[in-house]
Design a protein around this motif. Structure first.
Motif, PDB file in Angstrom:
ATOM      1  N   LEU A 215       3.914 -56.310   3.625  1.00  0.00           N
ATOM      2  CA  LEU A 215       3.920 -55.259   2.620  1.00  0.00           C
ATOM      3  C   LEU A 215       3.908 -53.904   3.319  1.00  0.00           C
ATOM      4  O   LEU A 215       3.438 -53.793   4.455  1.00  0.00           O
ATOM      5  N   THR A 216       4.394 -52.865   2.640  1.00  0.00           N
ATOM      6  CA  THR A 216       4.193 -51.522   3.181  1.00  0.00           C
ATOM      7  C   THR A 216       2.705 -51.196   3.071  1.00  0.00           C
ATOM      8  O   THR A 216       1.998 -51.764   2.220  1.00  0.00           O
ATOM      9  N   PRO A 217       2.189 -50.281   3.906  1.00  0.00           N
ATOM     10  CA  PRO A 217       0.773 -49.917   3.782  1.00  0.00           C
ATOM     11  C   PRO A 217       0.417 -49.411   2.391  1.00  0.00           C
ATOM     12  O   PRO A 217      -0.682 -49.686   1.893  1.00  0.00           O
ATOM     13  N   GLU A 218       1.352 -48.696   1.747  1.00  0.00           N
ATOM     14  CA  GLU A 218       1.078 -48.206   0.395  1.00  0.00           C
ATOM     15  C   GLU A 218       0.932 -49.366  -0.584  1.00  0.00           C
ATOM     16  O   GLU A 218       0.058 -49.356  -1.463  1.00  0.00           O
ATOM     17  N   GLU A 219       1.777 -50.393  -0.447  1.00  0.00           N
ATOM     18  CA  GLU A 219       1.691 -51.563  -1.327  1.00  0.00           C
ATOM     19  C   GLU A 219       0.425 -52.368  -1.072  1.00  0.00           C
ATOM     20  O   GLU A 219      -0.137 -52.976  -1.992  1.00  0.00           O
ATOM     21  N   ALA A 220      -0.046 -52.370   0.186  1.00  0.00           N
ATOM     22  CA  ALA A 220      -1.227 -53.169   0.548  1.00  0.00           C
ATOM     23  C   ALA A 220      -2.537 -52.477   0.207  1.00  0.00           C
ATOM     24  O   ALA A 220      -3.598 -53.111   0.239  1.00  0.00           O
ATOM     25  N   GLN A 221      -2.486 -51.189  -0.139  1.00  0.00           N
ATOM     26  CA  GLN A 221      -3.712 -50.426  -0.372  1.00  0.00           C
ATOM     27  C   GLN A 221      -4.476 -50.952  -1.588  1.00  0.00           C
ATOM     28  O   GLN A 221      -3.901 -51.183  -2.645  1.00  0.00           O
ATOM     29  N   THR A 222      -5.772 -51.145  -1.416  1.00  0.00           N
ATOM     30  CA  THR A 222      -6.661 -51.526  -2.516  1.00  0.00           C
ATOM     31  C   THR A 222      -7.892 -50.630  -2.463  1.00  0.00           C
ATOM     32  O   THR A 222      -7.980 -49.727  -1.635  1.00  0.00           O
ATOM     33  N   GLY A 223      -8.859 -50.855  -3.350  1.00  0.00           N
ATOM     34  CA  GLY A 223     -10.130 -50.149  -3.289  1.00  0.00           C
ATOM     35  C   GLY A 223     -10.304 -49.116  -4.383  1.00  0.00           C
ATOM     36  O   GLY A 223      -9.387 -48.824  -5.159  1.00  0.00           O
ATOM     37  N   PRO A 224     -11.498 -48.533  -4.463  1.00  0.00           N
ATOM     38  CA  PRO A 224     -11.814 -47.614  -5.562  1.00  0.00           C
ATOM     39  C   PRO A 224     -10.945 -46.356  -5.603  1.00  0.00           C
ATOM     40  O   PRO A 224     -10.595 -45.886  -6.686  1.00  0.00           O
ATOM     41  N   ALA A 225     -10.563 -45.810  -4.450  1.00  0.00           N
ATOM     42  CA  ALA A 225      -9.718 -44.618  -4.470  1.00  0.00           C
ATOM     43  C   ALA A 225      -8.331 -44.963  -4.995  1.00  0.00           C
ATOM     44  O   ALA A 225      -7.737 -44.191  -5.770  1.00  0.00           O
ATOM     45  N   ARG A 226      -7.818 -46.109  -4.587  1.00  0.00           N
ATOM     46  CA  ARG A 226      -6.494 -46.538  -5.081  1.00  0.00           C
ATOM     47  C   ARG A 226      -6.534 -46.735  -6.602  1.00  0.00           C
ATOM     48  O   ARG A 226      -5.564 -46.397  -7.301  1.00  0.00           O
ATOM     49  N   ARG A 227      -7.647 -47.253  -7.113  1.00  0.00           N
ATOM     50  CA  ARG A 227      -7.780 -47.493  -8.560  1.00  0.00           C
ATOM     51  C   ARG A 227      -8.242 -46.250  -9.313  1.00  0.00           C
ATOM     52  O   ARG A 227      -8.306 -46.259 -10.535  1.00  0.00           O
ATOM     53  N   ASN A 228      -8.618 -45.214  -8.549  1.00  0.00           N
ATOM     54  CA  ASN A 228      -9.217 -44.005  -9.133  1.00  0.00           C
ATOM     55  C   ASN A 228     -10.494 -44.343  -9.904  1.00  0.00           C
ATOM     56  O   ASN A 228     -10.755 -43.822 -10.991  1.00  0.00           O
ATOM     57  N   ASP A 229     -11.313 -45.186  -9.298  1.00  0.00           N
ATOM     58  CA  ASP A 229     -12.586 -45.619  -9.903  1.00  0.00           C
ATOM     59  C   ASP A 229     -13.662 -44.590  -9.538  1.00  0.00           C
ATOM     60  O   ASP A 229     -14.393 -44.730  -8.553  1.00  0.00           O
ATOM     61  N   CYS A 230     -13.742 -43.535 -10.332  1.00  0.00           N
ATOM     62  CA  CYS A 230     -14.601 -42.392 -10.021  1.00  0.00           C
ATOM     63  C   CYS A 230     -16.079 -42.758  -9.974  1.00  0.00           C
ATOM     64  O   CYS A 230     -16.828 -42.231  -9.140  1.00  0.00           O
ATOM     65  N   ASN A 231     -16.524 -43.651 -10.844  1.00  0.00           N
ATOM     66  CA  ASN A 231     -17.934 -44.036 -10.867  1.00  0.00           C
ATOM     67  C   ASN A 231     -18.369 -44.683  -9.555  1.00  0.00           C
ATOM     68  O   ASN A 231     -19.440 -44.362  -9.012  1.00  0.00           O
ATOM     69  N   ILE A 232     -17.528 -45.598  -9.055  1.00  0.00           N
ATOM     70  CA  ILE A 232     -17.845 -46.263  -7.782  1.00  0.00           C
ATOM     71  C   ILE A 232     -17.864 -45.245  -6.649  1.00  0.00           C
ATOM     72  O   ILE A 232     -18.772 -45.248  -5.803  1.00  0.00           O
ATOM     73  N   MET A 233     -16.888 -44.362  -6.614  1.00  0.00           N
ATOM     74  CA  MET A 233     -16.819 -43.384  -5.526  1.00  0.00           C
ATOM     75  C   MET A 233     -18.008 -42.429  -5.553  1.00  0.00           C
ATOM     76  O   MET A 233     -18.573 -42.091  -4.506  1.00  0.00           O
ATOM     77  N   GLU A 234     -18.428 -42.005  -6.740  1.00  0.00           N
ATOM     78  CA  GLU A 234     -19.605 -41.143  -6.847  1.00  0.00           C
ATOM     79  C   GLU A 234     -20.856 -41.868  -6.383  1.00  0.00           C
ATOM     80  O   GLU A 234     -21.732 -41.287  -5.724  1.00  0.00           O
ATOM     81  N   ASP A 235     -20.947 -43.139  -6.694  1.00  0.00           N
ATOM     82  CA  ASP A 235     -22.094 -43.944  -6.244  1.00  0.00           C
ATOM     83  C   ASP A 235     -22.105 -44.041  -4.718  1.00  0.00           C
ATOM     84  O   ASP A 235     -23.156 -43.908  -4.076  1.00  0.00           O
ATOM     85  N   HIS A 236     -20.938 -44.280  -4.139  1.00  0.00           N
ATOM     86  CA  HIS A 236     -20.844 -44.358  -2.674  1.00  0.00           C
ATOM     87  C   HIS A 236     -21.242 -43.034  -2.022  1.00  0.00           C
ATOM     88  O   HIS A 236     -21.951 -43.019  -1.008  1.00  0.00           O
ATOM     89  N   LEU A 237     -20.791 -41.937  -2.583  1.00  0.00           N
ATOM     90  CA  LEU A 237     -21.153 -40.622  -2.037  1.00  0.00           C
ATOM     91  C   LEU A 237     -22.655 -40.369  -2.140  1.00  0.00           C
ATOM     92  O   LEU A 237     -23.257 -39.771  -1.241  1.00  0.00           O
ATOM     93  N   HIS A 238     -23.255 -40.830  -3.224  1.00  0.00           N
ATOM     94  CA  HIS A 238     -24.710 -40.706  -3.369  1.00  0.00           C
ATOM     95  C   HIS A 238     -25.417 -41.499  -2.270  1.00  0.00           C
ATOM     96  O   HIS A 238     -26.418 -41.035  -1.693  1.00  0.00           O
ATOM     97  N   MET A 239     -24.899 -42.685  -1.947  1.00  0.00           N
ATOM     98  CA  MET A 239     -25.496 -43.521  -0.896  1.00  0.00           C
ATOM     99  C   MET A 239     -25.389 -42.861   0.475  1.00  0.00           C
ATOM    100  O   MET A 239     -26.188 -43.156   1.378  1.00  0.00           O
TER     101      MET A 239
END
Length: 269
Positions: A215-239
């Motif tokens: 796959l291209t790196p863009e196609e293989a990308q996963t995770g909260p930033a790729r999904r724009n999961d703001c709640n998870i990212m804010e939690d991670h930043l708090h940690m």
């Protein structure tokens, strides 16, 4: 002239690249006449592996080699190259640096070039040169051909690349290798702080690397930033509040992942 004219070599530098490349060429019937290093311990160790001579003095560098391969710190080149090239003005001189232009030889060596193996080197790890890309540049067609033939003794992947192209190869390799490895170091740190084993991440790292073969790196990308999961990212930043530098890295990379995702979405509606 054919590649047999490059059988007699002197290696300038006994670090990671010089160690692996000199041993590989020696195993492919090149004669390593001498090893130079400022550090006697390094010079002696590599010369012992190659069963050859060594020196720590620029004025004692062998004057009878056909090819001189320079693998030293970029910052030391300007000091070493003038003295080196005076030893044998008719020889071919090359360096192995990704980020240094071929023009560094201008006014010093009539025949000159670059042989850049794009790989990560550590003395503790063997290198499979057959799959290591080599990028070649020389100031004449004849020497380009000779260096291509020499590199083809080691690798199935040998290309010509200009100094400008090689700069982009090098910066791309910094992102793909050095920065990626630093992320592993951050991962190791966070896990160790909380009593968790780094080896638990190895299957994830292996699968992530395996995916980009298909796959291209863009196609293989996963995770909260790729999904724009703001709640998870804010939690991670708090940690990460107690480690603001890591929080900043997390924030910037997440923002960039999101930007790439949006760009990919627009180009593939």
């Amino acid at each position: 002239m054919d590649e047999t004219h490059l059988y007699n070599l002197t290696f300038i530098g006994a670090g990671n690249v010089g160690t692996h490349l000199s041993q590989a060429l020696s195993q492919h019937h090149c004669c390593i006449r001498q090893v130079f290093s400022r550090t006697e311990e390094s010079a002696r160790e590599l010369a012992g592996r190659l069963h050859t001579a060594f020196t720590t003095r620029l004025d004692e560098i062998d004057a009878g080699s056909d090819l001189y391969i320079v693998s030293i710190k970029d910052s030391a080149l300007n000091e070493v190259l003038p003295a080196l090239t005076r030893r044998n003005p008719d020889a071919l001189f090359v360096h192995t640096a990704g980020s240094v232009p071929m023009s560094i030889w201008n006014g010093l060596a009539r025949r000159h070039g670059v042989i850049y193996p794009m790989q990560t080197f550590s003395k503790q790890r063997d290198v499979d040169f057959t799959t290591t890309p080599f990028f070649i540049e020389a100031n004449s067609e004849e020497d380009t051909r000779l260096l291509m033939q020499l590199a083809q003794r080691l690798s199935e992947k040998v290309y010509e690349a200009s100094s400008e192209q090689r700069k982009y190869l090098h910066i791309s390799a910094v992102f793909a290798c050095n920065f990626a490895n630093h992320m592993y170091a951050v991962c190791h740190h966070l896990l160790s702080e909380h009593g968790l084993p780094f080896e638990s991440m190895l299957p994830l790292i292996v699968e992530t690397t395996r995916k980009i073969h298909y796959l291209t790196p863009e196609e293989a990308q996963t995770g909260p930033a790729r999904r724009n999961d703001c709640n998870i990212m804010e939690d991670h930043l708090h940690m990460l509040e107690s480690e603001p530098e890591l929080a900043e890295i997390y924030r910037n990379i997440s923002r960039n992942i999101r930007a790439y995702a949006e760009k990919t979405k627009k180009s593939n509606p």
